[in-house]
Design a protein around this motif. Sequence first.
Motif, PDB file in Angstrom:
ATOM      1  N   LEU A  37      -5.908  -6.675  -5.851  1.00  0.00           N
ATOM      2  CA  LEU A  37      -4.335  -6.939  -6.005  1.00  0.00           C
ATOM      3  C   LEU A  37      -4.183  -8.339  -6.062  1.00  0.00           C
ATOM      4  O   LEU A  37      -3.502  -8.795  -7.180  1.00  0.00           O
ATOM      5  CB  LEU A  37      -3.750  -6.448  -4.756  1.00  0.00           C
ATOM      6  N   ARG A  38      -4.807  -9.238  -5.223  1.00  0.00           N
ATOM      7  CA  ARG A  38      -4.709 -10.633  -5.570  1.00  0.00           C
ATOM      8  C   ARG A  38      -5.454 -11.218  -6.788  1.00  0.00           C
ATOM      9  O   ARG A  38      -5.004 -12.209  -7.383  1.00  0.00           O
ATOM     10  CB  ARG A  38      -5.262 -11.225  -4.271  1.00  0.00           C
ATOM     11  N   GLN A  39      -6.541 -10.564  -7.149  1.00  0.00           N
ATOM     12  CA  GLN A  39      -7.437 -11.039  -8.406  1.00  0.00           C
ATOM     13  C   GLN A  39      -6.664 -10.276  -9.704  1.00  0.00           C
ATOM     14  O   GLN A  39      -7.328 -10.720 -10.509  1.00  0.00           O
ATOM     15  CB  GLN A  39      -8.579 -10.900  -8.071  1.00  0.00           C
ATOM     16  N   GLY A  40      -6.147  -9.483  -9.662  1.00  0.00           N
ATOM     17  CA  GLY A  40      -5.782  -8.616 -10.800  1.00  0.00           C
ATOM     18  C   GLY A  40      -6.921  -8.165 -11.386  1.00  0.00           C
ATOM     19  O   GLY A  40      -6.921  -7.869 -12.510  1.00  0.00           O
ATOM     20  N   ALA A  41      -7.772  -7.519 -10.474  1.00  0.00           N
ATOM     21  CA  ALA A  41      -9.268  -7.040 -11.044  1.00  0.00           C
ATOM     22  C   ALA A  41      -9.107  -5.532 -10.916  1.00  0.00           C
ATOM     23  O   ALA A  41      -9.168  -4.605  -9.985  1.00  0.00           O
ATOM     24  CB  ALA A  41      -9.985  -7.256  -9.784  1.00  0.00           C
ATOM     25  N   GLU A 101      -6.239   3.559  -1.902  1.00  0.00           N
ATOM     26  CA  GLU A 101      -6.429   3.892  -3.157  1.00  0.00           C
ATOM     27  C   GLU A 101      -5.235   3.723  -4.084  1.00  0.00           C
ATOM     28  O   GLU A 101      -5.024   3.450  -5.311  1.00  0.00           O
ATOM     29  CB  GLU A 101      -6.644   5.570  -3.201  1.00  0.00           C
ATOM     30  N   GLY A 102      -3.952   3.993  -3.384  1.00  0.00           N
ATOM     31  CA  GLY A 102      -2.623   3.932  -3.829  1.00  0.00           C
ATOM     32  C   GLY A 102      -2.500   2.313  -4.304  1.00  0.00           C
ATOM     33  O   GLY A 102      -1.624   2.028  -5.512  1.00  0.00           O
ATOM     34  N   ILE A 103      -2.611   1.496  -3.720  1.00  0.00           N
ATOM     35  CA  ILE A 103      -2.732  -0.074  -4.020  1.00  0.00           C
ATOM     36  C   ILE A 103      -3.536  -0.131  -5.241  1.00  0.00           C
ATOM     37  O   ILE A 103      -3.186  -0.825  -6.202  1.00  0.00           O
ATOM     38  CB  ILE A 103      -3.169  -0.680  -2.796  1.00  0.00           C
ATOM     39  N   ALA A 104      -4.692   0.274  -5.417  1.00  0.00           N
ATOM     40  CA  ALA A 104      -5.454   0.422  -6.376  1.00  0.00           C
ATOM     41  C   ALA A 104      -5.027   0.892  -7.718  1.00  0.00           C
ATOM     42  O   ALA A 104      -5.124   0.330  -8.653  1.00  0.00           O
ATOM     43  CB  ALA A 104      -6.956   0.931  -6.193  1.00  0.00           C
ATOM     44  N   LYS A 105      -4.460   1.947  -7.589  1.00  0.00           N
ATOM     45  CA  LYS A 105      -3.746   2.510  -8.585  1.00  0.00           C
ATOM     46  C   LYS A 105      -2.635   1.737  -9.333  1.00  0.00           C
ATOM     47  O   LYS A 105      -2.333   1.732 -10.556  1.00  0.00           O
ATOM     48  CB  LYS A 105      -3.331   4.128  -8.183  1.00  0.00           C
ATOM     49  N   LEU A 106      -1.971   1.156  -8.343  1.00  0.00           N
ATOM     50  CA  LEU A 106      -0.868   0.228  -8.786  1.00  0.00           C
ATOM     51  C   LEU A 106      -1.413  -1.219  -9.549  1.00  0.00           C
ATOM     52  O   LEU A 106      -0.764  -1.407 -10.508  1.00  0.00           O
ATOM     53  CB  LEU A 106       0.081  -0.207  -7.711  1.00  0.00           C
ATOM     54  N   VAL A 107      -2.571  -1.462  -9.196  1.00  0.00           N
ATOM     55  CA  VAL A 107      -3.230  -2.729  -9.760  1.00  0.00           C
ATOM     56  C   VAL A 107      -3.421  -2.136 -11.243  1.00  0.00           C
ATOM     57  O   VAL A 107      -3.392  -2.713 -12.350  1.00  0.00           O
ATOM     58  CB  VAL A 107      -4.490  -3.270  -8.915  1.00  0.00           C
ATOM     59  N   VAL A 108      -4.042  -0.919 -11.358  1.00  0.00           N
ATOM     60  CA  VAL A 108      -4.443  -0.093 -12.811  1.00  0.00           C
ATOM     61  C   VAL A 108      -3.102  -0.180 -13.444  1.00  0.00           C
ATOM     62  O   VAL A 108      -3.139  -0.437 -14.672  1.00  0.00           O
ATOM     63  CB  VAL A 108      -5.252   1.025 -12.603  1.00  0.00           C
ATOM     64  N   GLY A 112      -3.222  -5.274 -13.813  1.00  0.00           N
ATOM     65  CA  GLY A 112      -3.623  -6.516 -13.218  1.00  0.00           C
ATOM     66  C   GLY A 112      -2.518  -7.644 -13.005  1.00  0.00           C
ATOM     67  O   GLY A 112      -2.798  -8.419 -12.478  1.00  0.00           O
ATOM     68  N   THR A 113      -1.405  -7.295 -13.763  1.00  0.00           N
ATOM     69  CA  THR A 113      -0.643  -8.395 -13.592  1.00  0.00           C
ATOM     70  C   THR A 113       0.345  -8.660 -12.383  1.00  0.00           C
ATOM     71  O   THR A 113       1.009  -9.856 -12.377  1.00  0.00           O
ATOM     72  CB  THR A 113       0.750  -8.311 -14.864  1.00  0.00           C
ATOM     73  N   LEU A 114       0.127  -7.970 -11.252  1.00  0.00           N
ATOM     74  CA  LEU A 114       1.000  -8.123  -9.921  1.00  0.00           C
ATOM     75  C   LEU A 114       0.324  -9.423  -9.413  1.00  0.00           C
ATOM     76  O   LEU A 114       1.195  -9.875  -8.712  1.00  0.00           O
ATOM     77  CB  LEU A 114       0.793  -6.999  -9.296  1.00  0.00           C
ATOM     78  N   ALA A 115      -0.678  -9.620  -9.658  1.00  0.00           N
ATOM     79  CA  ALA A 115      -1.449 -10.919  -8.952  1.00  0.00           C
ATOM     80  C   ALA A 115      -0.490 -12.204  -9.085  1.00  0.00           C
ATOM     81  O   ALA A 115      -0.440 -12.876  -8.240  1.00  0.00           O
ATOM     82  CB  ALA A 115      -2.723 -11.149  -9.468  1.00  0.00           C
ATOM     83  N   ALA A 116       0.122 -12.542 -10.310  1.00  0.00           N
ATOM     84  CA  ALA A 116       0.976 -13.349 -10.484  1.00  0.00           C
ATOM     85  C   ALA A 116       2.341 -13.437  -9.818  1.00  0.00           C
ATOM     86  O   ALA A 116       2.808 -14.460  -9.961  1.00  0.00           O
ATOM     87  CB  ALA A 116       0.958 -13.738 -12.406  1.00  0.00           C
TER      88      ALA A 116
END
Length: 225
Positions: A37-41, A101-108, A112-116
């Motif tokens: 989440l923090r890295q937009g990975a 897993e839910g957080i990972a799905k939101l990153v996808v 990855g733009t949430l990091a900013a």
Amino acid sequence: MTHLREHYRHELNDLRHELLALGRMVDESVRRALWALRQGAVGEAHAIIRGDDAIDTATEELTHHAMRIIATQGPVAGDLREVSSYLQCGGELERIGDYAEGIAKLVVRSGGTLAAELPAEIDLMAGESRAMLGQALDALVALDPAINLRLKEHDDIVDDAYERLLAGLTAAMQSDPAMVVPGTLLLWVGHNLERIADRATNIGEYVEYIVRGQISSRGDAPAAT
């Protein structure tokens, strides 16, 4: 009779080790999800999603083991309380894995733009919820019943941060239509973190139940041990 008792304690010890191994898997999934989440990975987020099957499998094996102990050993009173609590803790950990897993799905989903755009409240909730999970797992090792009320205090911090996050993002989305999509995704991140904290608190309650046979409410005197 002594031999049967020793066999039962050996089975229970194995079950506890399975639970702690599941806890380590889930804690690692949460750690990786927060890093992604923090890295937009996005690549790491995909790996977390794929890895959730291993958590589900470990939970199923723990459940089958616990049910086998109940069926074959016939535990009563404190013994049954311990087995059933481990079974419930396994379910709580599996759900925490789902939130990771839910957080990972939101990153996808965000690419990855949430990091900013992470609000301070999400950073606070992430730190608190991960720490609470670690404390709950430590309490399972030490069988420390005092963790229950301590976790409830930290859960209040997470709940307060979520309320501020909800108010801030709602206002931002109302004033700027471009914030609707990222704001909605961030609210779902916050929801997952809030639920991780709730589930960690539940584990703390089960630890106290194992040791004391009851659960203290805030303000209550600790139950006699």
